[in-house]
Design a protein around this motif. Sequence first.
Motif, PDB file in Angstrom:
ATOM      1  N   TYR A 189      -4.803 -27.997 114.947  1.00 30.63           N
ATOM      2  CA  TYR A 189      -4.226 -29.337 115.005  1.00 30.63           C
ATOM      3  C   TYR A 189      -3.784 -29.839 113.631  1.00 30.63           C
ATOM      4  CZ  TYR A 189      -4.095 -30.357 119.883  1.00 30.63           C
ATOM      5  OH  TYR A 189      -3.731 -30.359 121.213  1.00 30.63           O
ATOM      6  N   CYS A 203      -2.251 -38.097 107.155  1.00 32.71           N
ATOM      7  CA  CYS A 203      -2.507 -38.111 108.602  1.00 32.71           C
ATOM      8  C   CYS A 203      -1.182 -38.188 109.349  1.00 32.71           C
ATOM      9  CB  CYS A 203      -3.376 -39.307 108.987  1.00 32.71           C
ATOM     10  SG  CYS A 203      -5.067 -39.210 108.350  1.00 32.71           S
ATOM     11  N   ASN A 219      -8.678 -34.558 115.279  1.00 34.40           N
ATOM     12  CA  ASN A 219      -7.486 -34.711 116.103  1.00 34.40           C
ATOM     13  C   ASN A 219      -7.850 -35.452 117.379  1.00 34.40           C
ATOM     14  OD1 ASN A 219      -7.723 -32.405 118.353  1.00 34.40           O
ATOM     15  ND2 ASN A 219      -8.351 -31.519 116.392  1.00 34.40           N
ATOM     16  N   SER A 238       0.148 -30.817 113.203  1.00 38.14           N
ATOM     17  CA  SER A 238       0.563 -32.112 112.668  1.00 38.14           C
ATOM     18  C   SER A 238       1.584 -31.944 111.552  1.00 38.14           C
ATOM     19  CB  SER A 238      -0.645 -32.923 112.197  1.00 38.14           C
ATOM     20  OG  SER A 238      -1.247 -32.351 111.065  1.00 38.14           O
ATOM     21  N   GLN A 253      -6.169 -36.279 120.739  1.00 36.76           N
ATOM     22  CA  GLN A 253      -5.038 -35.728 121.475  1.00 36.76           C
ATOM     23  C   GLN A 253      -4.439 -36.730 122.451  1.00 36.76           C
ATOM     24  OE1 GLN A 253      -6.318 -31.881 122.994  1.00 36.76           O
ATOM     25  NE2 GLN A 253      -7.262 -31.393 121.006  1.00 36.76           N
ATOM     26  N   TRP A 284      -2.249 -38.274 118.501  1.00 38.71           N
ATOM     27  CA  TRP A 284      -1.131 -37.758 119.287  1.00 38.71           C
ATOM     28  C   TRP A 284      -0.602 -38.789 120.272  1.00 38.71           C
ATOM     29  CZ3 TRP A 284       1.257 -33.493 117.674  1.00 38.71           C
ATOM     30  CH2 TRP A 284       0.616 -32.803 116.643  1.00 38.71           C
ATOM     31  N   SER A 344     -12.435 -32.433 117.518  1.00 41.29           N
ATOM     32  CA  SER A 344     -11.271 -32.423 118.400  1.00 41.29           C
ATOM     33  C   SER A 344     -11.609 -33.217 119.652  1.00 41.29           C
ATOM     34  CB  SER A 344     -10.896 -30.995 118.790  1.00 41.29           C
ATOM     35  OG  SER A 344     -10.486 -30.262 117.650  1.00 41.29           O
ATOM     36  N   CYS A 368      -6.027 -36.052 109.481  1.00 39.02           N
ATOM     37  CA  CYS A 368      -6.235 -36.358 110.900  1.00 39.02           C
ATOM     38  C   CYS A 368      -4.898 -36.375 111.629  1.00 39.02           C
ATOM     39  CB  CYS A 368      -6.906 -37.725 111.059  1.00 39.02           C
ATOM     40  SG  CYS A 368      -8.602 -37.753 110.435  1.00 39.02           S
ATOM     41  N   SER A 369      -4.959 -36.251 112.946  1.00 40.34           N
ATOM     42  CA  SER A 369      -3.760 -36.395 113.756  1.00 40.34           C
ATOM     43  C   SER A 369      -4.085 -37.200 115.010  1.00 40.34           C
ATOM     44  CB  SER A 369      -3.152 -35.040 114.110  1.00 40.34           C
ATOM     45  OG  SER A 369      -4.070 -34.202 114.781  1.00 40.34           O
TER      46      SER A 369
END
Length: 169
Positions: free
Chosen positions: A161, A17, A57, A165, A59, A38, A80, A35-36
């Motif tokens: 995404y 991640c 993700n 990442s 954001q 932000w 998302s 996963c990301s």
Amino acid sequence: MLIKSINGKTPVIPDDCYVAENATIIGDVTFGNACSIWFNAVIRGDVNSITIGDRVNIQDGAVIHCTYQKHATVIGNNVSIGHNAIVHGCQLRDNVLIGMGAIVMDNCVVETNSIIAAGAVVTQNTIVASGTIYAGVPARRVKDINVSDFKGEIERIASNYVMYSKWYK
């Protein structure tokens, strides 16, 4: 990044991640793979659990929280969550897109392959049917998702995404 334990609960974040340097993740939060999270996102599992699937993700500026002794937050796979969105004490099933600035309130369920439009407010206890787009304040069903029009867009954004990442890792 601020990763903080609270009440004996520590976030679980797999190595694959990406977590931005100024993201905040607190307490009973569990992520799936790829996963990301932000910049300036806050995921606060201090009063209940937050469970997040694979390829999610979250954001920039988004807030994920839950409701004390009532509603955990459960997020499926390929989700998302747009910039500055709020997801609170609800369930997002697989393949969901939450638009920028949208709010999903307590005890809502957003079924699979659905889109919450930017700026929409999904009020408490709403069930968003699979394969629909909800928009407005309060959010209402505005159309069904035509597979050729929108369903591919949900997958495209989630995949992008995952790619983005990797640039940051």
